[in-house]
Write a protein that holds these residues in place. Structure first.
Motif, PDB file in Angstrom:
ATOM      1  N   GLY A 132       4.845   6.497 -20.871  1.00 13.54           N
ATOM      2  CA  GLY A 132       5.084   5.066 -19.772  1.00 13.54           C
ATOM      3  C   GLY A 132       3.897   4.440 -19.372  1.00 13.54           C
ATOM      4  O   GLY A 132       4.120   3.629 -18.717  1.00 13.54           O
ATOM      5  N   PHE A 133       2.896   4.448 -20.002  1.00 15.39           N
ATOM      6  CA  PHE A 133       1.172   3.867 -19.617  1.00 15.39           C
ATOM      7  C   PHE A 133       1.363   2.745 -20.377  1.00 15.39           C
ATOM      8  O   PHE A 133       0.462   1.912 -19.327  1.00 15.39           O
ATOM      9  CB  PHE A 133       0.602   4.804 -19.057  1.00 15.39           C
ATOM     10  CG  PHE A 133       0.782   5.581 -17.697  1.00 15.39           C
ATOM     11  CD1 PHE A 133       1.576   5.366 -16.622  1.00 15.39           C
ATOM     12  CD2 PHE A 133      -0.139   6.469 -16.662  1.00 15.39           C
ATOM     13  CE1 PHE A 133       1.667   5.671 -15.877  1.00 15.39           C
ATOM     14  CE2 PHE A 133      -0.155   6.467 -15.122  1.00 15.39           C
ATOM     15  CZ  PHE A 133       0.946   6.292 -15.190  1.00 15.39           C
ATOM     16  N   LEU A 134       1.500   2.556 -21.040  1.00 14.29           N
ATOM     17  CA  LEU A 134       1.164   1.519 -22.435  1.00 14.29           C
ATOM     18  C   LEU A 134      -0.417   1.816 -22.514  1.00 14.29           C
ATOM     19  O   LEU A 134      -0.555   0.339 -22.929  1.00 14.29           O
ATOM     20  CB  LEU A 134       1.743   0.347 -21.905  1.00 14.29           C
ATOM     21  CG  LEU A 134       3.084   0.619 -21.979  1.00 14.29           C
ATOM     22  CD1 LEU A 134       4.415  -0.531 -21.990  1.00 14.29           C
ATOM     23  CD2 LEU A 134       3.934   1.785 -22.560  1.00 14.29           C
ATOM     24  N   TYR A 135      -0.428   2.458 -22.605  1.00 16.04           N
ATOM     25  CA  TYR A 135      -2.031   2.545 -23.002  1.00 16.04           C
ATOM     26  C   TYR A 135      -3.040   2.432 -24.695  1.00 16.04           C
ATOM     27  O   TYR A 135      -1.868   3.431 -25.209  1.00 16.04           O
ATOM     28  CB  TYR A 135      -2.536   3.447 -21.986  1.00 16.04           C
ATOM     29  CG  TYR A 135      -4.419   3.726 -22.517  1.00 16.04           C
ATOM     30  CD1 TYR A 135      -5.640   2.831 -21.394  1.00 16.04           C
ATOM     31  CD2 TYR A 135      -5.254   4.184 -23.261  1.00 16.04           C
ATOM     32  CE1 TYR A 135      -7.013   3.143 -21.662  1.00 16.04           C
ATOM     33  CE2 TYR A 135      -6.878   4.606 -23.259  1.00 16.04           C
ATOM     34  CZ  TYR A 135      -7.572   3.425 -22.814  1.00 16.04           C
ATOM     35  OH  TYR A 135      -8.296   3.473 -22.807  1.00 16.04           O
ATOM     36  N   GLN A 182      -1.365  -7.224 -21.256  1.00 12.01           N
ATOM     37  CA  GLN A 182      -2.004  -7.337 -20.073  1.00 12.01           C
ATOM     38  C   GLN A 182      -3.271  -6.685 -19.966  1.00 12.01           C
ATOM     39  O   GLN A 182      -4.405  -6.723 -20.621  1.00 12.01           O
ATOM     40  CB  GLN A 182      -1.192  -6.474 -19.725  1.00 12.01           C
ATOM     41  CG  GLN A 182       0.194  -6.258 -19.176  1.00 12.01           C
ATOM     42  CD  GLN A 182       0.800  -4.898 -18.211  1.00 12.01           C
ATOM     43  OE1 GLN A 182       1.139  -5.135 -16.932  1.00 12.01           O
ATOM     44  NE2 GLN A 182       2.902  -5.499 -18.711  1.00 12.01           N
ATOM     45  N   ILE A 183      -3.904  -7.558 -18.856  1.00 11.75           N
ATOM     46  CA  ILE A 183      -5.690  -7.733 -18.407  1.00 11.75           C
ATOM     47  C   ILE A 183      -6.157  -6.946 -18.590  1.00 11.75           C
ATOM     48  O   ILE A 183      -6.793  -6.091 -19.051  1.00 11.75           O
ATOM     49  CB  ILE A 183      -5.232  -8.264 -17.251  1.00 11.75           C
ATOM     50  CG1 ILE A 183      -6.591  -9.316 -16.621  1.00 11.75           C
ATOM     51  CG2 ILE A 183      -5.143  -8.120 -15.938  1.00 11.75           C
ATOM     52  CD1 ILE A 183      -7.205 -10.412 -15.622  1.00 11.75           C
ATOM     53  N   ASN A 184      -5.492  -5.512 -17.992  1.00 11.78           N
ATOM     54  CA  ASN A 184      -6.146  -4.343 -18.509  1.00 11.78           C
ATOM     55  C   ASN A 184      -5.304  -2.986 -18.190  1.00 11.78           C
ATOM     56  O   ASN A 184      -4.612  -2.614 -17.668  1.00 11.78           O
ATOM     57  CB  ASN A 184      -6.765  -3.463 -16.293  1.00 11.78           C
ATOM     58  CG  ASN A 184      -7.827  -4.814 -15.782  1.00 11.78           C
ATOM     59  OD1 ASN A 184      -9.014  -5.016 -16.340  1.00 11.78           O
ATOM     60  ND2 ASN A 184      -7.446  -4.674 -14.414  1.00 11.78           N
ATOM     61  N   ASN A 185      -5.674  -1.949 -19.378  1.00  6.30           N
ATOM     62  CA  ASN A 185      -5.674  -0.342 -19.601  1.00  6.30           C
ATOM     63  C   ASN A 185      -4.164  -0.446 -19.726  1.00  6.30           C
ATOM     64  O   ASN A 185      -3.420   0.863 -20.451  1.00  6.30           O
ATOM     65  CB  ASN A 185      -5.557   0.299 -18.281  1.00  6.30           C
ATOM     66  CG  ASN A 185      -7.500   0.921 -18.084  1.00  6.30           C
ATOM     67  OD1 ASN A 185      -8.014   0.529 -18.646  1.00  6.30           O
ATOM     68  ND2 ASN A 185      -7.460   0.505 -16.447  1.00  6.30           N
ATOM     69  N   VAL A 186      -3.052  -1.820 -20.259  1.00  4.98           N
ATOM     70  CA  VAL A 186      -2.168  -1.698 -20.486  1.00  4.98           C
ATOM     71  C   VAL A 186      -1.576  -2.680 -21.814  1.00  4.98           C
ATOM     72  O   VAL A 186      -2.191  -3.880 -22.026  1.00  4.98           O
ATOM     73  CB  VAL A 186      -1.203  -2.015 -18.841  1.00  4.98           C
ATOM     74  CG1 VAL A 186       0.664  -2.509 -19.665  1.00  4.98           C
ATOM     75  CG2 VAL A 186      -1.227  -1.019 -18.504  1.00  4.98           C
ATOM     76  N   LEU A 187      -1.479  -3.043 -22.494  1.00  6.64           N
ATOM     77  CA  LEU A 187      -1.243  -3.302 -24.105  1.00  6.64           C
ATOM     78  C   LEU A 187      -2.131  -3.844 -24.638  1.00  6.64           C
ATOM     79  O   LEU A 187      -3.295  -3.064 -24.742  1.00  6.64           O
ATOM     80  CB  LEU A 187       0.175  -4.460 -23.669  1.00  6.64           C
ATOM     81  CG  LEU A 187       1.276  -3.605 -23.190  1.00  6.64           C
ATOM     82  CD1 LEU A 187       2.611  -4.566 -23.568  1.00  6.64           C
ATOM     83  CD2 LEU A 187       1.730  -2.397 -24.304  1.00  6.64           C
ATOM     84  N   GLN A 188      -2.167  -5.007 -24.989  1.00  6.31           N
ATOM     85  CA  GLN A 188      -3.688  -5.509 -25.805  1.00  6.31           C
ATOM     86  C   GLN A 188      -4.474  -6.000 -24.706  1.00  6.31           C
ATOM     87  O   GLN A 188      -4.799  -7.274 -23.800  1.00  6.31           O
ATOM     88  CB  GLN A 188      -2.873  -7.022 -26.446  1.00  6.31           C
ATOM     89  CG  GLN A 188      -4.223  -7.941 -27.050  1.00  6.31           C
ATOM     90  CD  GLN A 188      -3.946  -8.104 -28.411  1.00  6.31           C
ATOM     91  OE1 GLN A 188      -2.842  -9.081 -28.322  1.00  6.31           O
ATOM     92  NE2 GLN A 188      -4.210  -9.097 -28.954  1.00  6.31           N
TER      93      GLN A 188
END
Ligand code: AHR
Length: 525
Positions: free
Chosen positions: A343-346, A378-384
Motif C-alpha cells: 500500500g506504500f507504492l514504493y 509522485q515526487i518522493n518514494n512513491v511510483l515514478q
C-alpha cells in the motif's frame, strides 16, 4: 524514399500546421533519421506547469520524503528535510499538487492545523491503513511551496467533505480581512494569506473520490466550485476531475454539463508494460526483458492519442479554448519493491522510466496549445519518483535527471518539428524509434529534447534548422549499457547525465548519433 505514417494506435501523428511534432516512420531498410525544425516562429507557450509534481499522504512521500520533524537528526528547516528541498530546487518546480490523490477525498484540513501535539489522528484507509498524525498540514505544505518557490495546487475533499469545509479552507488560506477563518490562520502563526493558484474540486470522483457518474459529478462540481471564492487579490483556477485513461464518456459529459464553469480538468493516465493492473502483476520495476520495455514505450506513446481525443471533445464544446487540459496524475506504475510495506507504492526507477518520462514530456510540450499543467506521480518514494530516501540517505532517480534536462523548455515557445525516423519493431508492432520536441526561449536559444526508444540500435540523425543559422551546439545525454540501469543508495550516481559529444555542425546542419535507449538534450545558439 517510401515512408509510412505511424498508425500503431487509432490516430496518426502527422504535422498539420498546428503545434505538434509530425512523425513519419520509414519503411524498409534503415535510413538516416531526419528532423526539420522551423525555428523562425514559436507556436504555443510551454507553460512551466507542464513540469509540475504531486505529493500525496501515501507511503513515505510526505513523511520521510519531506517531513522529518523539527527534532530530527536529519538536517531540516521547520521539520522539512533540507537535502530533498535543495535537490528539488534544481528542477525549477513550478507547481506542487497536494494532499492527494485518493487521500484528498478523505482529508479534513482542520485536523492538520494548530499545535501538532493536539492534532487528531486518522486512519489512511487508502494507503496501508496506517495512522496519519496530521503533523504535515496546510501550514507545513505551504511553507514547503515557499521553500521550493512553486505554486500550490490544493486538491479539495469532495468525496467525504462538505461544501462548508472547502469554503472555509479557501477563506483560511486566502482571505486578508477580518473573519473567523482568517483570524484562526493568524492564531496559528500566519498573518498574511497565501496565494493559492489552483484548487481541484475532488480527485478521481469516478472512483476513490466517491464512485460518481459524470452527470452527478458535474452537479456536485458546480455546487462545490461556487464556494471556492476569489477573495480580494486572489484568482483561483478551478480544476474539475477529468477522465481515467480512455474514458472519453466522462470527458464528454463534464464538457457538456460543466463546460466553461471550470478552468481546467485533469486527466489521469498511468502506464506499465505487459502486466495487468492487478496487485502484484504490474511487472517488476527493475527485472524485465525487451518485450516489457517495448510495451511500456507503446503505452507511453499512447498518451498522445488520449490528448487528441480530449482535445476533439474540448474543441467541440469550447472552441475558444477557455478550458485547459491538465494531466494531473501520470507516470509508470510497477509492483511494489519486494520487502516494502504493502500500500506504500514504493518502486525503483530505471533508465526505462527515464525514457518513458521523456516521451511524456515531449508529448505534453507538443500539445501545449491545450495542455497547460501536468503532475507526475509522485515526487518522493512513491511510483515514478524524483527522489528516493532511506532514513538520512537520498538519491536522485533517472526520472529526476530527465526533469532536470527538460526544464529548459519551461516558459519557452514550442517550435514545430517534423521527424522522419526508423521504426522500432517488436513482433508485428512498430513504433517510431525516436521522439522529439523543440522550443525557443526568450533569449532565442533553441532546445531540442530527443528520446531514442530503441534499446539496442543507435540512431543517426540529421537535423535541419529552418530560419536560424546555428553557431554553436552543446549536448547532454542520459543513457547506460543496461535497460534496467538505476541508482541505489550504495551507488547513487550510477545513472546521471553526461556531456553529449557525438554530433557535428556542418553548413548549418546538425549530424548526431543518439545512443540506443537514451535521452538527449541539444542546446543551439
Ligand atoms: O498516485 C496514486 C493514486 O493513483 C492516487 O492517489 C489516485 O488519484 C490514483 O488512482
Amino acid at each position: 524514399m517510401k515512408m509510412v505514417r505511424w498508425a500503431v494506435f487509432a490516430s496518426i501523428i502527422a504535422g498539420v500546421g498546428v503545434a505538434m511534432a509530425g512523425t513519419t516512420i520509414y519503411s524498409g531498410s534503415e535510413k538516416v533519421n531526419t528532423l526539420v525544425i522551423d525555428a523562425s516562429r514559436g507556436t504555443s507557450t510551454i507553460e512551466p506547469e507542464i513540469y509540475g509534481h504531486f505529493a500525496e499522504h501515501l507511503g513515505r512521500c510526505v513523511y520521510e520524503g519531506f517531513w522529518v520533524g523539527e527534532d530530527s537528526a536529519i538536517p531540516n528547516v521547520r521539520g522539512i528535510r533540507t537535502d530533498v528541498v535543495e535537490a528539488l530546487k534544481k528542477l525549477n518546480i513550478p507547481v506542487l499538487r497536494w494532499p492527494g490523490g485518493c487521500f484528498a477525498d478523505e482529508y479534513h484540513w482542520k485536523d492538520g492545523i494548530g499545535p501538532r501535539d493536539k492534532r487528531p489522528k486518522m486512519v489512511n484507509t487508502h494507503w496501508g491503513m496506517v495512522t496519519e498524525t496530521n503533523a504535515f498540514g496546510t501550514h507545513e505544505f505551504l511553507d514547503l511551496c515557499e521553500m521550493l518557490g512553486c505554486e500550490a495546487y490544493i486538491a479539495g475533499n469532495v468525496g467525504s467533505g462538505t461544501v462548508e469545509e472547502l469554503q472555509d479552507w479557501i477563506e483560511y488560506m486566502t482571505f486578508d480581512g477580518d473573519s473567523e477563518m482568517a483570524n484562526l490562520r493568524r492564531t496559528n502563526g500566519r498573518e498574511k494569506p497565501w496565494k493559492i493558484k489552483y484548487v481541484g474540486v475532488g480527485n478521481e470522483n469516478w472512483g476513490c473520490g466517491g464512485n460518481m457518474t459524470p452527470e452527478y459529478y458535474s452537479d456536485v462540481y458546480k455546487r462545490y466550485a461556487t464556494y471556492v471564492r476569489n477573495y480580494p487579490g486572489s484568482r483561483i483556477t478551478r480544476v474539475a476531475c477529468g477522465p481515467n485513461g480512455e474514458d472519453m464518456k466522462w470527458a464528454e459529459s463534464i464538457m457538456k454539463n460543466i463546460g466553461t464553469r471550470m478552468d481546467a480538468y485533469g486527466q489521469h493516465y498511468y502506464v506499465r508494460g505487459l502486466g495487468s493492473w492487478d496487485q502484484g502483476k504490474k511487472g517488476s520495476a527493475t527485472n524485465f526483458d525487451e518485450r516489457e520495455w517495448f510495451a511500456l514505450m507503446k503505452n507511453t506513446l499512447h498518451v498522445d492519442n488520449l490528448i487528441r481525443e480530449n482535445k476533439k471533445i474540448m474543441d467541440r464544446y469550447d472552441p475558444r479554448g477557455r478550458v485547459d487540459l491538465y494531466i494531473d496524475e501520470y507516470g509508470t506504475w510497477w509492483d511494489e519493491e519486494p520487502g516494502t510495506k504493502g500500500g506504500f507504492l514504493y518502486q525503483q526507477n530505471t533508465l526505462r522510466d527515464a525514457v518513458s518520462a521523456a516521451i511524456y514530456l515531449n508529448t505534453f510540450n507538443n500539445h501545449s496549445d491545450r495542455v497547460k499543467m501536468c503532475n507526475i506521480a509522485q515526487i518522493n518514494n512513491v511510483l515514478q519518483a524524483m527522489i528516493l530516501t532511506d532514513k538520512e540517505k537520498m538519491l536522485l532517480t533517472p526520472t529526476y535527471h530527465v526533469f532536470e534536462l527538460f526544464k529548459v523548455h519551461q516558459g519557452a515557445a514550442l517550435l514545430v518539428s517534423e521527424l522522419a525516423c526508423n521504426g522500432y519493431q517488436s513482433g508485428n508492432d512498430t513504433l517510431p524509434s525516436l521522439n522529439v520536441s523543440a522550443s525557443k526561449n526568450k533569449a532565442g536559444v533553441i532546445h531540442i529534447t530527443l528520446a531514442n526508444l530503441d534499446p539496442t540500435v543507435p540512431a543517426e540523425l540529421t537535423c535541419e534548422l529552418k530560419g536560424v543559422t546555428a553557431k554553436s551546439v552543446r549536448g547532454r545525454v542520459l543513457t547506460d549499457e543496461k535497460m534496467n540501469a538505476h541508482n541505489t543508495f550504495e551507488k547513487p550516481d550510477a545513472v546521471k547525465p553526461a556531456e553529449f559529444k557525438a554530433f557535428e555542425l556542418k553548413d548549418g546542419t546538425l549530424h548526431a548519433t543518439l545512443p540506443s535507449k537514451s535521452v538527449v538534450l541539444l542546446t543551439i545558439e
